[in-house]
Design an enzyme around this catalytic site. Structure first.
Site, PDB file in Angstrom:
ATOM      1  N   THR A  33     -48.195   5.759  -5.956  1.00  0.00           N
ATOM      2  CA  THR A  33     -47.665   4.414  -5.728  1.00  0.00           C
ATOM      3  C   THR A  33     -47.645   4.102  -4.248  1.00  0.00           C
ATOM      4  O   THR A  33     -47.572   5.004  -3.400  1.00  0.00           O
ATOM      5  CB  THR A  33     -46.245   4.279  -6.315  1.00  0.00           C
ATOM      6  OG1 THR A  33     -45.768   2.965  -6.081  1.00  0.00           O
ATOM      7  CG2 THR A  33     -45.295   5.267  -5.671  1.00  0.00           C
ATOM      8  N   ASP A  34     -47.730   2.812  -3.942  1.00  0.00           N
ATOM      9  CA  ASP A  34     -47.617   2.331  -2.573  1.00  0.00           C
ATOM     10  C   ASP A  34     -46.140   2.184  -2.254  1.00  0.00           C
ATOM     11  O   ASP A  34     -45.415   1.477  -2.951  1.00  0.00           O
ATOM     12  CB  ASP A  34     -48.343   0.982  -2.446  1.00  0.00           C
ATOM     13  CG  ASP A  34     -48.180   0.384  -1.064  1.00  0.00           C
ATOM     14  OD1 ASP A  34     -47.789   1.135  -0.148  1.00  0.00           O
ATOM     15  OD2 ASP A  34     -48.448  -0.819  -0.910  1.00  0.00           O
ATOM     16  N   LYS A  35     -45.672   2.840  -1.201  1.00  0.00           N
ATOM     17  CA  LYS A  35     -44.237   2.826  -0.908  1.00  0.00           C
ATOM     18  C   LYS A  35     -43.747   1.453  -0.495  1.00  0.00           C
ATOM     19  O   LYS A  35     -42.605   1.092  -0.772  1.00  0.00           O
ATOM     20  CB  LYS A  35     -43.912   3.840   0.187  1.00  0.00           C
ATOM     21  CG  LYS A  35     -44.451   3.482   1.570  1.00  0.00           C
ATOM     22  CD  LYS A  35     -44.031   4.496   2.607  1.00  0.00           C
ATOM     23  CE  LYS A  35     -44.533   4.100   3.986  1.00  0.00           C
ATOM     24  NZ  LYS A  35     -43.978   2.822   4.457  1.00  0.00           N
ATOM     25  N   THR A  36     -44.590   0.640   0.172  1.00  0.00           N
ATOM     26  CA  THR A  36     -44.143  -0.661   0.674  1.00  0.00           C
ATOM     27  C   THR A  36     -43.893  -1.606  -0.489  1.00  0.00           C
ATOM     28  O   THR A  36     -44.784  -1.937  -1.240  1.00  0.00           O
ATOM     29  CB  THR A  36     -45.196  -1.278   1.610  1.00  0.00           C
ATOM     30  OG1 THR A  36     -45.478  -0.339   2.645  1.00  0.00           O
ATOM     31  CG2 THR A  36     -44.686  -2.576   2.199  1.00  0.00           C
ATOM     32  N   THR A  58     -42.366  -1.042  -3.127  1.00  0.00           N
ATOM     33  CA  THR A  58     -42.149  -0.335  -4.385  1.00  0.00           C
ATOM     34  C   THR A  58     -41.013   0.667  -4.253  1.00  0.00           C
ATOM     35  O   THR A  58     -40.090   0.701  -5.060  1.00  0.00           O
ATOM     36  CB  THR A  58     -43.436   0.382  -4.825  1.00  0.00           C
ATOM     37  OG1 THR A  58     -44.507  -0.556  -4.846  1.00  0.00           O
ATOM     38  CG2 THR A  58     -43.265   0.997  -6.198  1.00  0.00           C
TER      39      THR A  58
END
Length: 481
Positions: free
Chosen positions: A374-377, A379
């Site tokens: 997953t993309d941390k930004t 999320t």
């Protein structure tokens, strides 16, 4: 125009303007500015945004919602469960077993087998109907959440985010790449706007929308390139998309892939069970009437005319009952039901963890996942960004704008103010700034306004933008000419 209407233009006129896509007809109404004056909209400030004004617009032009088919009641799912082929076969077998059991063993002891099958079948129907009913209600809740898209609009001179359901005729909507056009409307201003109308026309080529030749925007289409501001002329069922939805019935209760495969397997097993039961029935009847069967004393059960008719009927009933038992045992009706209950339970647990599940098949996929990338930004974080370091050439500027040449600061002001679709709003000189746009745009605008003392409105008024190459992933930059 409707009588006693506070607006100078009626809904049918606004619908025809966009639906017919005739630029001559638009010019007769004074262009986009002339049409905007009809519902009392300023193309720069937007609508006032007061509760009274919004309510008047909803009453005159409708709300941005679509009619849904009537909600299915519990009895509908009971009937659907009865229509299942395996259920019908089991009910037939239960009736035969009940009748033959009473005939063979009497009413006191003969109803056990058939009655137990009836109880099991009705239990399966009840559990299946309750599960599907609750699942349908969960889908309704999920659709409301998934369809509640946030849209950027300008109201009272302030850019803000509202729900797509709150859009009214006269609103000024800000569009950018990837956005869905929330209603029918007209192009006010923007650059390099390309619209994907494949959902409406089936054509894969992008359509250029501008103020001169094609200022018409249709609800349900998507922005493929560029950015723009649009004037909303029709919402909800009055849009082209809404009129199409009237002719389309949606059924969200689709089977998941696993459920479809299991139902196919159950049907195949049921057919094999019927074939085997019929074969056993034929073989046993042939053996009985040819005298190859004997009773517990070793005597032949069928001796032609010497055998009593009552004995023949009891023997045939026993044979048919054996065949029915094979059918009942062969059909695994509980397997699809168990899978449905398991997936519904999984979806409920995921909903409790704030994981929005639109389809039951997602539970199947997540159940077999071992690694999640997953993309941390946005999320795993608050989706907020901040400029922490700034370089001028090869040198890191730690002291802020005080050590930078005024000429360079002016160039930075131009680059930030002109290369963004975001906006800066301040209610009064003593209040804090409000920034709108993507997280990246908010971070850069905040840095430029607070650290570099940029006046965005003043900078934009000093320069005329001739052409914009909007930001794209492949290009990784936005260019203004």
């Amino acid at each position: 125009m409707q009588e006693n209407s506070p607006f100078r233009i009626d809904q049918p006129t606004l619908i025809e303007l966009v639906k017919e896509k005739k630029i001559e007809k638009l010019r007769k109404h004074g262009g986009v500015d002339g049409v905007a004056s009809g519902p009392g909209t300023d193309t720069q400030v937007g609508v006032s945004g007061s509760a009274e004004d919004i309510e008047r617009r909803r009453e005159a032009f409708g709300s941005n919602t679509y009619k849904k088919p009537p909600t299915k009641g519990f009895f509908h799912f009971v009937v659907e469960a009865f229509k299942d082929l395996t259920i019908m076969i089991l009910l037939g077998c239960a009736a035969l077993s009940l009748g033959f059991g009473i005939k063979e063993h009497g009413l006191k002891d003969g109803w056990y087998d058939g009655g137990s099958i009836f109880v099991a079948v009705f239990l399966v129907i009840a559990v299946s109907a309750v599960s599907n009913y609750r699942q349908d209600r969960q889908f309704d809740k999920l659709s409301k959440v998934s369809n509640n898209i946030q849209v950027d609009v300008v109201r009272g001179g302030r850019r803000q985010q509202i729900s797509i359901f709150d859009i009214v005729v006269g609103d000024i909507v800000c569009l950018k790449i990837g956005d869905q056009v929330p209603a029918d409307g007209l192009f006010i201003d923007g650059h390099s706007l390309q619209i994907d109308e494949s959902s409406m026309t089936g054509e894969s080529d992008h359509v250029e929308v501008n103020g001169n030749q094609n200022p018409f925007l249709l609800s349900g289409t998507k922005v493929a390139d560029g950015y723009a501001r649009m004037l909303v002329t029709s919402v909800g069922m009055n849009t082209t998309w809404g009129q199409m939805m009237c002719q389309i019935s949606r059924d969200t209760n689709d089977e998941t892939p696993l459920q479809a495969r299991l139902n196919k397997l159950t049907s195949s097993i049921g057919k094999v069970g019927l074939a085997v039961a019929f074969l056993v029935l034929v073989v046993l009847l042939v053996r009985y009437f040819t005298g190859h069967t004997t009773d517990e004393n070793g005597n032949r059960e069928f001796n032609g005319s010497k055998t009593k008719s009552d004995d023949i009927i009891n023997a045939v009933v026993g044979i048919v009952a054996a065949a029915v038992t094979i059918v009942v045992v062969a059909i695994p009706e509980g397997l699809p039901l168990a899978v449905t209950l398991t997936l519904a339970y999984s979806m409920k647990r995921m909903m409790a963890d704030q994981a929005m599940v639109r389809k039951l098949s997602a539970c199947e996929t997540m159940g077999s996942a071992t690694t999640i990338c997953t993309d941390k930004t946005g999320t795993l974080t608050l989706n907020r960004m901040k400029v922490t370091k700034f370089w001028l050439g090869q040198e890191s500027m730690e002291e802020g704008a005080s050590s930078i040449s005024p000429f360079v600061v002016d160039l930075i002001h131009q680059g930030v103010a002109l290369n963004t679709t975001g906006s800066v709003y301040r209610a009064s000189p003593g209040t804090e700034y409000e920034f709108s746009g993507s997280p990246t745009e908010k971070a850069i605008l905040s840095w430029a306004v607070v650290e570099l003392k940029m006046d965005m409105e003043k900078t934009k008024k000093c320069y005329a933008v001739l052409q914009v190459e909007a930001f794209k992933i492949l290009r990784k930059k936005e260019v203004v000419f």
